[in-house]
Design a protein around this motif. Structure first.
Motif, short mmCIF file in Angstrom:
data_model
loop_
_atom_site.label_atom_id
_atom_site.label_comp_id
_atom_site.label_asym_id
_atom_site.label_seq_id
_atom_site.Cartn_x
_atom_site.Cartn_y
_atom_site.Cartn_z
N ALA A 45 -22.08 0.63 -32.53
CA ALA A 45 -21.81 -0.63 -33.23
C ALA A 45 -22.35 -0.59 -34.65
CB ALA A 45 -22.44 -1.79 -32.46
N HIS A 178 -8.91 -3.01 -31.98
CA HIS A 178 -9.88 -3.86 -32.69
C HIS A 178 -10.97 -3.08 -33.42
CE1 HIS A 178 -8.08 -7.32 -30.66
NE2 HIS A 178 -8.16 -6.64 -29.54
N ALA A 181 -14.99 -4.05 -33.58
CA ALA A 181 -15.03 -5.34 -32.89
C ALA A 181 -14.68 -5.20 -31.42
CB ALA A 181 -14.08 -6.32 -33.57
N ARG A 184 -17.93 -4.74 -28.15
CA ARG A 184 -18.55 -5.73 -27.27
C ARG A 184 -17.71 -5.99 -26.02
NH1 ARG A 184 -22.53 -9.44 -27.44
NH2 ARG A 184 -23.01 -8.92 -29.61
#
Length: 209
Positions: A45, A178, A181, A184
């Motif tokens: 991330a 995505h 993003a 998660r």
């Protein structure tokens, strides 16, 4: 699109997330808690560099214990042969074989997170995770091999294998659609699968007891 095609088109982050998600779902077989792989997820991330990925990976291996050098991965090279298979010649069966496959998934994780290395690892983790779910599913999977499932031939799949295949596809689609993003929701998908496998392992343990 088949799982094989999705892996073939994934970028480095998607491949790393795919392999990590497969490993995450199989953590119950390694005796790890639900948070043990969080540093690696966080590194993806944060877009941490390859060196930091390697440091976090070694920390995870230390927490889970075991001698990983015997099955590769310690020098940054995957134990897979390039065909998505690092199962080797293990002679175990059932849960013992599932544990061996899970340990090899962690052992083969590349310390140097290059695109080429994570592609081999992600492919191998995909095969191993499906084999693990096939071994632990109380219902028989009617297919000849997990390769057929990965290529899109899904007739007669057992429930545990079908759910694992669906999760692998979902993780890759989330990252492809995505980017960062998608990490998660990919982690949420993996967490759900880990809970399912933990429950399966727990039931098998109670039966033995």
């Amino acid at each position: 699109m088949s799982l094989v095609e999705l892996i073939g088109q994934a970028d480095e982050r998607g491949l790393a997330a795919s392999g990590l998600a497969c490993l995450d779902r199989c953590v119950p077989l390694l005796g790890g808690d639900d948070e043990v792989l969080r540093p690696l997820w966080a590194g993806l991330a944060e877009d941490a560099g390859a060196a930091e990925w390697g440091e976090r990976l070694e920390q995870v291996r230390g927490k889970l214990g075991g001698e990983f050098g015997a099955v590769g991965g310690g020098d940054g090279e995957s134990d897979a042969d390039g065909s998505g298979d690092f199962s080797g010649s293990g002679s175990g069966s059932g849960e013992d074989e599932a544990v061996l496959l899970a340990r090899r998934m962690l052992a083969a994780a590349p310390v140097e997170r290059s695109a080429a290395a994570v592609r081999v690892w992600a492919d191998a983790c995909s095969v191993a995770a499906l084999r693990i779910h096939r071994l632990l599913d109380p219902l028989k999977d009617a297919g000849d091999s997990v390769d057929a499932r990965r290529e899109g031939r899904t007739e007669g799949m057992s429930p545990l294998v079908a759910a694992e295949l669906r999760r692998q596809i979902t993780v890759l689609e989330l990252l492809a659609g995505h980017g960062p993003a998608g990490l998660r929701p990919a982690l949420e998908v993996s967490t759900e699968g880990r809970r399912v496998l933990r429950a399966v392992v727990s039931r098998r343990s109670r039966r033995r007891g």
